[in-house]
Each structure stands twice: as structure tokens, then as C-alpha cells.
Design an enzyme around this catalytic site. Structure first.
Site, PDB file in Angstrom:
ATOM      1  N   GLU A   1      51.778  41.714  45.455  1.00 38.21           N
ATOM      2  CA  GLU A   1      50.829  42.837  45.439  1.00 38.21           C
ATOM      3  C   GLU A   1      50.121  42.950  46.790  1.00 38.21           C
ATOM      4  O   GLU A   1      50.004  44.037  47.353  1.00 38.21           O
ATOM      5  CB  GLU A   1      49.792  42.629  44.324  1.00 38.21           C
TER       6      GLU A   1
ATOM      7  N   LYS B   1      50.689  38.256  42.410  1.00 41.02           N
ATOM      8  CA  LYS B   1      49.617  38.737  43.300  1.00 41.02           C
ATOM      9  C   LYS B   1      50.010  38.595  44.765  1.00 41.02           C
ATOM     10  O   LYS B   1      49.506  39.311  45.621  1.00 41.02           O
ATOM     11  CB  LYS B   1      48.322  37.940  43.043  1.00 41.02           C
TER      12      LYS B   1
ATOM     13  N   CYS C   1      45.816  46.335  36.849  1.00 41.16           N
ATOM     14  CA  CYS C   1      45.432  45.109  37.568  1.00 41.16           C
ATOM     15  C   CYS C   1      46.500  44.031  37.544  1.00 41.16           C
ATOM     16  O   CYS C   1      46.464  43.128  38.357  1.00 41.16           O
ATOM     17  CB  CYS C   1      44.125  44.570  37.002  1.00 41.16           C
TER      18      CYS C   1
ATOM     19  N   GLU D   1      51.076  49.953  50.218  1.00 44.76           N
ATOM     20  CA  GLU D   1      49.933  50.752  49.730  1.00 44.76           C
ATOM     21  C   GLU D   1      48.593  50.101  50.092  1.00 44.76           C
ATOM     22  O   GLU D   1      47.577  50.779  50.138  1.00 44.76           O
ATOM     23  CB  GLU D   1      49.964  50.872  48.197  1.00 44.76           C
TER      24      GLU D   1
ATOM     25  N   GLU E   1      37.708  56.933  35.672  1.00 45.67           N
ATOM     26  CA  GLU E   1      39.018  57.594  35.761  1.00 45.67           C
ATOM     27  C   GLU E   1      39.528  57.965  34.362  1.00 45.67           C
ATOM     28  O   GLU E   1      40.054  59.067  34.159  1.00 45.67           O
ATOM     29  CB  GLU E   1      40.006  56.654  36.467  1.00 45.67           C
TER      30      GLU E   1
ATOM     31  N   SER F   1      46.759  53.583  36.073  1.00 42.56           N
ATOM     32  CA  SER F   1      45.481  53.916  36.694  1.00 42.56           C
ATOM     33  C   SER F   1      45.616  53.840  38.210  1.00 42.56           C
ATOM     34  O   SER F   1      46.257  52.929  38.737  1.00 42.56           O
ATOM     35  CB  SER F   1      44.420  52.921  36.206  1.00 42.56           C
TER      36      SER F   1
ATOM     37  N   CYS G   1      46.005  36.517  32.241  1.00 42.91           N
ATOM     38  CA  CYS G   1      46.011  35.722  33.482  1.00 42.91           C
ATOM     39  C   CYS G   1      45.815  34.241  33.256  1.00 42.91           C
ATOM     40  O   CYS G   1      46.269  33.434  34.064  1.00 42.91           O
ATOM     41  CB  CYS G   1      44.903  36.194  34.402  1.00 42.91           C
TER      42      CYS G   1
ATOM     43  N   GLU H   1      37.730  52.522  37.003  1.00 44.70           N
ATOM     44  CA  GLU H   1      38.783  52.790  36.021  1.00 44.70           C
ATOM     45  C   GLU H   1      38.210  53.469  34.779  1.00 44.70           C
ATOM     46  O   GLU H   1      38.838  54.357  34.193  1.00 44.70           O
ATOM     47  CB  GLU H   1      39.475  51.466  35.664  1.00 44.70           C
TER      48      GLU H   1
END
Ligand code: HC0
Ligand code: SF4
Length: 579
Positions: free
Chosen positions: A366, A363, A304, A371, A287, A324, A511, A284
Site C-alpha cells: 500500500e 501495508k 483501510c 496513488e 463520505e 471509499s 488486523c 469516511e
């Protein structure tokens, strides 16, 4: 001002309720709708009844203590026979319209309604009207959150959190009187609504009406299947919160005991999401520099937090290119376990299954995204929350507090820097990125490792980092809670935003305050400070504090990925979110 509670003199200030004064003076009054540190108008559960006599009253009266202001000269009694009898009746009435299948409820043993039933001395419930509660909605549409309104006691805490803290407003009050129900706006199934799966509503639910989706059986099926190789990772913020479920000190790092517990369960390989957090910083950070150098889409958003990604997709789809492309550490670890680790340990990738232990309900969703499927298999197979993993240990007879310590023994994907662990706090991803980006650009380590401007509780913090003559100064913003994120997004949309890089975590505190973390029964985020400090203490005590200095990350690049943003990284660690 002065009054009495149970015959003892109390001092208080104007505008304090009887409940607040009683609590401040050590007199316990049960409540099911009021919650300390949630700015919430209570008064719906009616179990906080007390007997009061005002200065000029002749008679006593019974009132709800949460809605009654304490007055000069007022005499309050909290435990008279009449109060106890009325509280008992009130709990019976709540139970009459409440699914009483307690033995199989996710909150069994940890339910605030059970606590209150015990407190009022209820030995038998006289009323049970399934015809009322059985017709209420049960919604299993979301991969993250289950709604079972047959258990709801209509305290409205969830509505308040979703509306006021998250600014999502997915939950609404419908109908009236006995028909009152908490519904999803427009009567949609949760997965089709504005809900972004953060799980904050679960943290405040006093009963089992809102719960994380239960995947314990799925995890056990994998762990106890001799044909499979199970790899478990656990997230940065789990290790300083999980001890709370086992009466350990708040904020204590229980990483070493979690490793023992996982080994005892028969897990084959124990890895650390922290390792992947370091990897994410390499990708990242590179990036960001690439976007800055090549006039790419800015500001770049961290990727994230899956609640945040869901939020952008649902509310600002035109800004998904700002996210990102680097996948989250959870997903990167799964992808690396099924490729790099399989290669290093000579394992059949088809037999590897990855289980994550996360502080987060989102999560779960996710991990199921298309993807993140490769050749028809997900990179991460099952996600358990911190609460679920604690339940799993308890039912397997493992008391975390009594287990000995173990160290990670996998030589490939376990080492981590201090930068990785602070991902668990709001501002941590950004601070970790700054430590590495500074080095990538200038060739020098930052003078002060701790970038304190990015720390703290403020809903938005800002800092500026100087990336040298070519790139200049970049303005950074750290945001937590989606209410604040919406404000920021509207500023960016209207062209009034100076930022180059933005970190957003959906949950208050990041988190560590995630919707999958242990609850604090009598407050909303009662242990946030200790959890967060626990995380910063781990960073402070690590010898290596920057992601780029993690030796296992260096070896991963030397042996497998070759370089950040390289061909293999693109294939395994980057994605594009769809609008
Ligand atoms: Fe987090 Fe994460 S820091 S989102 O809060 O980036 O859930 O703890 O595991 O993936 O590392 C959660 C925590 C993670 C991820 C990491 C990130
Ligand atoms: Fe609202 Fe989060 Fe609960 Fe969804 S999970 S209903 S967004 S508080």
C-alpha cells in the site's frame, strides 16, 4: 473407548487420531505439517512417528500418528529407541533437501524444523544436497511476501490457508516425488498472480520458506541518518500482540513500552496510527452520508485493508468505485505528518521520513502505490511488520518486557478515541463509523456506545442503523476472510444485496490476525481471542470513545483541514483506486 499411551490409560472417542489423543493427554509428539485449528490433511512431513500395537497384533509397527485412528485396546509408545531413530532419520532426510543456511534465515531461533531437530537429538546432518534445493524458486517480486522454496518442506499448510481460508488459491502443488514444489498458479511471479499479499501463508509456514519482506535495514538507515527527521506510527492491533514476542501476557497493551523503545532507538517523533483512524472516521463517515444523500455508488466499502483493496482490483475491478475514497489511516497519518505536523513543528517536510509498524504485510505494498506519492515522495517511506519490529528491538538489545513505560509527548497527532483502537478487530471500523455517523446525522450520541451486533467471530455480521427521516435505515455488513468477501461480492453483483455500507478485513479476526503479527507455533490463530479482548479493553477504558470527540482531531480541522471532505482533505486524504 480405551487404550494406552506410554503405558498410561487414555480415553478417547471414535474418529480421533493417535496424535489427537496423545496431545489431549499431555504426550508430546513432534509435527511439522499438522497444525491445530487448521483443517488440513497432514501426513507429509512424517516426523510424528509412533510405535503402535493393536489389540490383536503380534508385532509392533511404526506409523504416522496424525493419520492413524486410535483404536480400542491400542497400545501406543511415543519415545522408544526405534521411534527416536526413525524420527531422527526423517528429519535428516528433510534437511538433505533444505537450504541449511540457518544463521541468516529469518526464522533462525523461531523455526519449527530447528525445534524438531533439537527434539529428536540430531547432532549432525549427514546429508546435504544443494543440487536439489538450489534449483528451487526464490521469488522476491512482491513488496510484501518473499518465497524461498529452497527452504520449503512441502507441508502444504500455505496451500490450504490460501485456498480454504482466503479463497484465493494462488498457491498450487506442482511436480511429483522429489521434484514436488509449492508454486504460484500458472508459474507467475507472486506480484503478477492472484495473491493479495495478506501474509496468512506466512503465519502457518513452519520454516523460512514464506516470509514477510525484510525492511529492517531500510528503517535503520532512516533512523540513524542525522540529516533526517524520523516519524514512527504504530497501528491499533500491534500494541496488543507485540508482547507475545517478549513473553508478556497475551493481549497485554504494550503501547507505553513501545514508545520507550522507539525513543531509545533514536526516533524523533512517535505518533499513533489511532489518531489517523479517528481522522478516517470523520472523512469516511462524511463520505458515506454524502453518498447516501446524493445517490452515490453504494454499498460503500471500507478502504483501510490493503489486502481487500487488492482483492477488489484483481477480481471485481468494476466495483472499485464502491471503495471509499478515504485513504487508510496509515496513509492519512503519513500525509498529515509531512504537511500539518511539519507546519506545526516548523520542520522541513523534505527531511521527514515516516516509518509504520503494522500487523500487516500488505501495508508494505500500500505504501508503495503510486496513488500515495506526493511530489515524487511516498507519504509512508518504510513499513515494518510487528514481527520485524520485534526482531529489530531484539537485535538492538532491547527487551520490551523490561522497558519502563512512557507516554506520547507529541501534542499534535497522538490522542485517540476508543473508536480508533477497535479498528484492529474485525467490525471495529464499522462500529467506530456508526458512533460518529449517528452523531453527525442526529446530533445525538448513540445511547449504547458498544454496537455489539457488529462484534464476534461469525464470518459475516449484519446490523441496521437508523439515520433519521431523511436517510432512513441503512443496512450494514461486516465481513472477514476473503472467502466470505467473495460470497458477498457475488451477491452484490447479482443484485441480491441489501447493504449500504460494508466493512471487509482480509485476515481472519481483522488486523489483530494480520499476516505480519507474531506466530503461534502450534496453532493457526492461537492468541486471537486475547488480542481481540485486549483491544476492546482499551476502548472500554478510554475517556473519549468517539472519533468526533478527539480534541486533537477537532484542532486539526480548526487549524488546517477546515472541514471533512473539504479542499485540503481531498488533496491529502482521499484517493481513487485504479482498475
Ligand atoms: Fe489495521 Fe488500520 S486497523 S488496517 O487492521 O483502517 O494493518 O491494526 O493500522 O491503516 O488504523 C492494519 C490495524 C491499521 C490502517 C488503522 C485501518
Ligand atoms: Fe495466498 Fe495471502 Fe499467501 Fe498471497 S499472501 S499466497 S493471498 S495466503
Amino acid at each position: 473407548m480405551i487404550g494406552t499411551i506410554n503405558g498410561k490409560k487414555v480415553e478417547f472417542s471414535k474418529d480421533q487420531t493417535v496424535l489427537e489423543v496423545a496431545r489431549a493427554n499431555g504426550h508430546f509428539i513432534p509435527t511439522l505439517c499438522e497444525l491445530a485449528d487448521l483443517d488440513h490433511t497432514p501426513g507429509t512431513c512424517r516426523v510424528c512417528l509412533v510405535d503402535i500395537k493393536r489389540r490383536n497384533d503380534v508385532n509392533h509397527r511404526i506409523v504416522t500418528s496424525c493419520t492413524t485412528p486410535m483404536e480400542e485396546g491400542m497400545a501406543v509408545l511415543t519415545r522408544t529407541p526405534k521411534v527416536r531413530q526413525m524420527q531422527r532419520l526423517q528429519v535428516e532426510l528433510l534437511l538433505a533437501d533444505h537450504n541449511q543456511d540457518c544463521a541468516s534465515c529469518v526464522r533462525h531461533g523461531n523455526c519449527e524444523l530447528q525445534d524438531v531437530a533439537q527434539f529428536v537429538g540430531l547432532e549432525q546432518t549427514r546429508y546435504n544436497y544443494p543440487e536439489f534445493y538450489e534449483r528451487r524458486t526464490r521469488d522476491y517480486s512482491s513488496p510484501s511476501v518473499v518465497r524461498d522454496m529452497s527452504k520449503c518442506i512441502r507441508c502444504f499448510r500455505c496451500v490450504k490457508v490460501c485456498r480454504e481460508i482466503q479463497g484465493i488459491d494462488a498457491l498450487v502443488i506442482t511436480q511429483k516425488g522429489l521434484e514436488t514444489e509449492i508454486s504460484v498458479r500458472d508459474h507467475l511471479p507472486l506480484n503478477e498472480s492472484d495473491c493479495i499479499s495478506c501474509g496468512q501463508c506466512i503465519l502457518v509456514c513452519p520454516v523460512g520458506a514464506l516470509a514477510g519482506r525484510n525492511n529492517i535495514e531500510d528503517a535503520m538507515d532512516l533512523i540513524y541518518n542525522p540529516e533526517l527527521i524520523t516519524v514512527v506510527q504504530f497501528a491499533p492491533a500491534v500494541r496488543t500482540a507485540m508482547g507475545e514476542e517478549f513473553n508478556m501476557a497475551k493481549g497485554e497493551n504494550v503501547e507505553a513500552k513501545m514508545i520507550t523503545a522507539l525513543k531509545r532507538l533514536g526516533v524523533d517523533v512517535v505518533l499513533d496510527t489511532n489518531f489517523a483512524a479517528d481522522l478516517v472516521i470523520m472523512e469516511e463517515g462524511s463520505e458515506l452520508l454524502h453518498r447516501l444523500k446524493n445517490k452515490g455508488t453504494l454499498p460503500m466499502f471500507t478502504s483501510c485493508c490493503p489486502g481487500w483493496v487488492n482483492f477488489v482490483e484483481k477480481n471485481y475491478p468494476e466495483m472499485t468505485p464502491n471503495i471509499s475514497t478515504t485513504s487508510s489511516p496509515q496513509q492519512c497519518l503519513g500525509a498529515m505528518a509531512k504537511t500539518y505536523l511539519a507546519e506545526k513543528m516548523d520542520l522541513d517536510p523534505d527531511r521527514i521520513r515516516v516509518i509504520s509498524i503494522m500487523p500487516c504485510t500488505a501495508k508494505k505494498g500500500e505504501a508503495q502505490r503510486p496513488e500515495f506519492q506526493r511530489n515524487g515522495r511516498p507519504d509512508v517511506d518504510v513499513v515494518l511488520t510487528t514481527r520485524e519490529f520485534s526482531r529489530l528491538l531484539k537485535r538492538e538489545g532491547l527487551d520490551l518486557a523490561k522497558l519502563e513505560d512512557s507516554q506520547f509527548d507529541n501534542p499534535w497527532m497522538t490522542d485517540y478515541s476508543g473508536a480508533a483502537v477497535i479498528f484492529g478487530n474485525t467490525g471495529g471500523v464499522m462500529e467506530a463509523a456508526v458512533r460518529t455517523v449517528h452523531k453527525l446525522v442526529t446530533g445525538n450520541e448513540l445511547d449504547a456506545v458498544e454496537y455489539t451486533d457488529l462484534r464476534g467471530d461469525a464470518l459475516r455480521r449484519e446490523a441496521t442503523v437508523d439515520l433519521g427521516p431523511a436517510l432512513g435505515e441503512v443496512k450494514l455488513a461486516v465481513v472477514h476472510t476473503l472467502k466470505e468477501a467473495r460470497r458477498l461480492m457475488d451477491e452484490i453483483k447479482s443484485g441480491n444485496s441489501p447493504y449500504g455500507f460494508v466493512e471487509v478485513m482480509a485476515c481472519p479476526g481483522g488486523c489483530q490476525g494480520g499476516g505480519g503479527q507474531p506466530r503461534s507455533k502450534h496453532s493457526y490463530h492461537g492468541t486471537a481471542r486475547e488480542r481481540s479482548q485486549g483491544i476492546y479493553n482499551i476502548d472500554k477504558n478510554r475517556t473519549i470513545r468517539q472519533s468526533h470527540n478527539n480534541p486533537m482531531i477537532k484542532r486539526l480541522y480548526a487549524d488546517f483541514l477546515k472541514k471533512p471532505l473539504g479542499h485540503k482533505s481531498h488533496e491529502l486524504l482521499h484517493t481513487t483506486y485504479r482498475d
